[in-house]
Scaffold this motif. Sequence first.
Motif, short mmCIF file in Angstrom:
data_model
loop_
_atom_site.label_atom_id
_atom_site.label_comp_id
_atom_site.label_asym_id
_atom_site.label_seq_id
_atom_site.Cartn_x
_atom_site.Cartn_y
_atom_site.Cartn_z
N GLN A 623 -20.19 16.86 -12.25
CA GLN A 623 -19.11 17.61 -12.91
C GLN A 623 -19.28 17.66 -14.43
O GLN A 623 -19.13 18.72 -15.04
CB GLN A 623 -17.74 17.03 -12.52
CG GLN A 623 -17.31 17.41 -11.11
CD GLN A 623 -17.38 18.92 -10.84
OE1 GLN A 623 -16.95 19.73 -11.67
NE2 GLN A 623 -17.93 19.30 -9.70
N PRO A 624 -19.62 16.51 -15.08
CA PRO A 624 -19.90 16.60 -16.52
C PRO A 624 -21.02 17.58 -16.85
O PRO A 624 -20.96 18.28 -17.86
CB PRO A 624 -20.31 15.16 -16.89
CG PRO A 624 -19.64 14.31 -15.88
CD PRO A 624 -19.61 15.10 -14.61
N MET A 625 -22.05 17.67 -15.97
CA MET A 625 -23.15 18.60 -16.24
C MET A 625 -22.69 20.04 -16.15
O MET A 625 -23.02 20.88 -17.00
CB MET A 625 -24.30 18.33 -15.26
CG MET A 625 -25.58 19.06 -15.61
SD MET A 625 -26.97 18.51 -14.60
CE MET A 625 -27.39 16.95 -15.39
N LEU A 626 -21.90 20.36 -15.13
CA LEU A 626 -21.37 21.72 -14.99
C LEU A 626 -20.46 22.08 -16.16
O LEU A 626 -20.54 23.18 -16.73
CB LEU A 626 -20.62 21.86 -13.66
CG LEU A 626 -21.50 21.90 -12.40
CD1 LEU A 626 -20.65 21.74 -11.15
CD2 LEU A 626 -22.29 23.20 -12.34
N GLN A 627 -19.59 21.14 -16.54
CA GLN A 627 -18.69 21.39 -17.67
C GLN A 627 -19.46 21.57 -18.98
O GLN A 627 -19.08 22.35 -19.85
CB GLN A 627 -17.68 20.24 -17.81
CG GLN A 627 -16.67 20.18 -16.67
CD GLN A 627 -15.97 18.84 -16.56
OE1 GLN A 627 -16.17 17.96 -17.41
NE2 GLN A 627 -15.16 18.66 -15.53
N SER A 628 -20.58 20.87 -19.10
CA SER A 628 -21.37 20.92 -20.32
C SER A 628 -22.10 22.24 -20.51
O SER A 628 -22.59 22.54 -21.61
CB SER A 628 -22.39 19.77 -20.34
OG SER A 628 -21.73 18.52 -20.39
N LEU A 629 -22.17 23.07 -19.45
CA LEU A 629 -22.77 24.39 -19.61
C LEU A 629 -21.99 25.25 -20.60
O LEU A 629 -22.53 26.18 -21.19
CB LEU A 629 -22.85 25.11 -18.25
CG LEU A 629 -23.86 24.55 -17.26
CD1 LEU A 629 -23.69 25.22 -15.89
CD2 LEU A 629 -25.28 24.76 -17.77
N CYS A 630 -20.72 24.92 -20.78
CA CYS A 630 -19.88 25.68 -21.70
C CYS A 630 -19.54 24.88 -22.96
O CYS A 630 -18.62 25.22 -23.70
CB CYS A 630 -18.57 26.08 -21.01
SG CYS A 630 -18.83 27.01 -19.49
N ASP A 631 -20.30 23.83 -23.22
CA ASP A 631 -20.03 22.97 -24.38
C ASP A 631 -20.25 23.73 -25.68
O ASP A 631 -21.06 24.66 -25.76
CB ASP A 631 -20.95 21.74 -24.33
CG ASP A 631 -20.48 20.62 -25.23
OD1 ASP A 631 -19.73 19.77 -24.75
OD2 ASP A 631 -20.87 20.62 -26.41
N SER A 632 -19.54 23.31 -26.73
CA SER A 632 -19.69 23.97 -28.04
C SER A 632 -21.03 23.64 -28.68
O SER A 632 -21.50 24.37 -29.55
CB SER A 632 -18.56 23.54 -28.97
OG SER A 632 -18.57 22.13 -29.15
N SER A 633 -21.66 22.56 -28.26
CA SER A 633 -22.95 22.17 -28.83
C SER A 633 -24.09 22.80 -28.04
O SER A 633 -24.21 22.58 -26.83
CB SER A 633 -23.10 20.64 -28.81
OG SER A 633 -24.45 20.27 -28.97
N PRO A 634 -24.96 23.58 -28.69
CA PRO A 634 -26.09 24.19 -27.97
C PRO A 634 -27.05 23.16 -27.38
O PRO A 634 -27.64 23.40 -26.33
CB PRO A 634 -26.78 25.05 -29.03
CG PRO A 634 -26.29 24.57 -30.35
CD PRO A 634 -24.94 23.99 -30.11
N GLU A 635 -27.19 22.00 -28.04
CA GLU A 635 -28.08 20.96 -27.52
C GLU A 635 -27.57 20.43 -26.17
O GLU A 635 -28.36 20.17 -25.27
CB GLU A 635 -28.21 19.81 -28.51
CG GLU A 635 -28.93 20.17 -29.80
CD GLU A 635 -28.04 20.78 -30.86
OE1 GLU A 635 -28.52 21.04 -31.97
OE2 GLU A 635 -26.84 21.02 -30.58
N VAL A 636 -26.25 20.28 -26.07
CA VAL A 636 -25.66 19.82 -24.81
C VAL A 636 -25.81 20.90 -23.73
O VAL A 636 -26.14 20.61 -22.58
CB VAL A 636 -24.18 19.44 -25.03
CG1 VAL A 636 -23.51 19.08 -23.70
CG2 VAL A 636 -24.06 18.27 -26.01
N ARG A 637 -25.56 22.16 -24.11
CA ARG A 637 -25.72 23.26 -23.15
C ARG A 637 -27.16 23.32 -22.62
O ARG A 637 -27.39 23.54 -21.44
CB ARG A 637 -25.38 24.61 -23.81
CG ARG A 637 -23.92 24.77 -24.20
CD ARG A 637 -23.54 26.23 -24.39
NE ARG A 637 -24.31 26.91 -25.41
CZ ARG A 637 -24.04 26.91 -26.71
NH1 ARG A 637 -22.99 26.24 -27.15
NH2 ARG A 637 -24.78 27.59 -27.56
#
Length: 812
Positions: A623-637
């Motif tokens: 779930q954190p990985m799926l949510q991170s697809l929309c993260d404000s940080s491009p590195e996290v995305r």
Amino acid sequence: MAEQQQFYLLLGNLMSPDNTARKQSEETYENIPGQTKITFLLQAVHDAAAAEEVKQMAAVLLRRLLSSAFDEIYPGLTVELQTAIKTELLNCIQAENSSNIRKKVCDVAAELSRNLIDDDGNNQWPEVLKFLFDSMATDFAPNFQKKFHDKVISALLQTMEDQTNPRVQAHAAAALINFTEDCPKNLLIPYLENLVQHLHIIMVAKLQELIQKGTKLVLEQVVTSIASVADTAEEKFVPYYDLFMPSLKHIVENAVQKELRLLRGKTIECISLIGLAVGKEKFMPDASAVMQLLLKTQTDFNDLEDDDPQISYMISAWARMCKILGKEFQQYLPVVMGPLMKTASIKPEVALLDTQDMENMSEDDGWEFVNLGDQQSFGIKTAGLEEKATACQMLVCYAKELKEGFVEYTEQVVKLMVPLLKFYFHDDILERMTTMAAAESMPLLLECARVRGPEYLTQMWHFMCDALIKAIGTEPDSDVLSEIMHSFAKCIELMGDGCLNNEHFEELGGILKGKLEEHFKNQELRQAKRQDEDYDEQVEETLQDEDENDVYILTKVSDILHSLFSSYKEKVLPWFEQLLQLIVNLICPHRPWADRQWGLCIFDDVVEHCSPSSFKYAEYFLQPMLQSLCDSSPEVRQAAAYGIGVMAQFGGESYRPFCTEAIPLLVGVIQAADSRAKENVNATENCISAVGKVMRYRPECVNVNEVLPHWLSWLPLNEDKEEAVHTFNFLCDLIESNNPIVLGPDNTNLPKIFLIIADGVANESVKGEDGCSKRLANVIHQVQVSGELWTQCVSTLNEAQQKAIQDLLNTA
């Protein structure tokens, strides 16, 4: 005037030994408005009648004011006052007789200059540049070179022609060295013809002066200037090679007197740098003669004194010759290695001293000290350490360049390098350089030793392994530690499954757990410091530096885990579980973006290398990985998108619902208005690749016919080369299977496909030696046999794209 005199008294009281008077003065000073402070301080600095201590205090306070409150005060000043500040500071620097005060005013000017240059390098105080030109400036790399190259180069060349003032000439040549070292190649090339002609004229003139008068100062600097220009210009220096090489060889042959040792050393350096710049083909006619000159010096090596400056220049020159000659250099190793190992084996003199002994020794004698308590100090004599560090770096170079050709020396080099992983004196940059070279050498030496078979390789690894693990656990310097950790990870990748025993795993697990716990603890301490009453911008700058160091170590923890997952696969998971909760902590939503990025990267490796066994940890990261697809940080995305791609490719049946859930999120990122902005493009390309991997490996998770035309329109990938290969291989799958959506009715999409392939090749997203390149070339060949279709496809390409297609056909 009276107010100014009152202010002088106030400044004097700020230095009062009387605590009460000083505290009252500090309170009074703090209550003066910022604009008034600046006016009074500036007048005090420039007032010739003011006492020296008052002027010094005014300069210190003015600098502090500009440093701590620039944004609050300076923009609110009138334009007239801003201009007056700039003018008065420059006038004061020129007029002030006291070197102490002048230095402090220079500090003020430097602080103002720093604040008046924006993030893009735009300078809002151009007058200071003219002032610096008039005062013989060196460099403010790199923006200085980019914005003022025309003024600086012409000024330096003009100054270098001042034959009546040799010291000025030498300083101008030194400034040119500093300028060209950090000057982008494309900026230097337009001046190259003018530069080399000036340098040649001056070199010839100074060579005559050396012969007639024995003067060498300017010639030493000019030789280094030539080397610096060649180093930056690289292959563009080829037309000027013959202009300089005969004179340089003449210097090496004839500058044999003791007083010319430095000149000879610098000339050896210059020749080797020019050779490296122009390349093997141009240099080879002179290579034999140059090698003989070096060999002659090398033969006399034992006769050189320990402080002979030629030694370090020689060692570096041999390494450059190795890079130029490649495998052909191997024949010279028997001559080179003896003196090189001797230099690399220098042992610094160390001593444990009490206070009385230490008083009898001086840092001027080459000793440096660390206090161990009230009565004892640890001392190290640093003489010879620079040569030792250079020699160790050269051994790294030989191992890297010669590979199996260096195998004869691997045993003695590894016995030298392993003990260097631990050093004594952590404040000494030369010892740090030596230790980092030792760490870098480890995987290179293993690669060299491979040719002797697995038993020899394993023995060498066993000699290294314990020392590397212990160094990771004890090394306090973050730069050195990161190099050791990176080296260890490379060694694991090279040695593979079975290279660590149970004791190694146990020790390594404890160390990595400690590094992660320390990472979290340091973050808490930094947050606490941000609440302190002493917190200001300077403190924040320090905290940011500490944070960057911590994150860099975190990346190396990730490197080591990557090497273990890729080597041991799912067998390493029981050991990994002791770290699991700490990695889960990294990807919590409240953590800094760098923590989440590297935490996700670690779970990406778990999925990629341990699937389908990885799914038992899915509750922690999916779930954190799926949510991170929309993260404000491009590195996290980017880290999250890569994870979705490896789920599709390697994850197995259990991950299927999550691949389906990820597709609209990935598409949303790709179609965002700013998805191709510089800061976002890598994350976007990983999303495009992930969509392709889901279609390729999990087609049941997506409506392929609906998504495929969109995916094709997003190609090619130009930034992430690794993911570009994945997308091109999938594209080849589709073309080779005659996919009607990709090819279009009557092959109408082929011109678009040609454009995608041409852009990919032109941007080096695929290379000639790749299997992918051969597949793409086959596609091009098939079209080539159809004359009309070929003409239509090629006609849509520009000249660079047509060349890329031709290169692909020629090399694949």
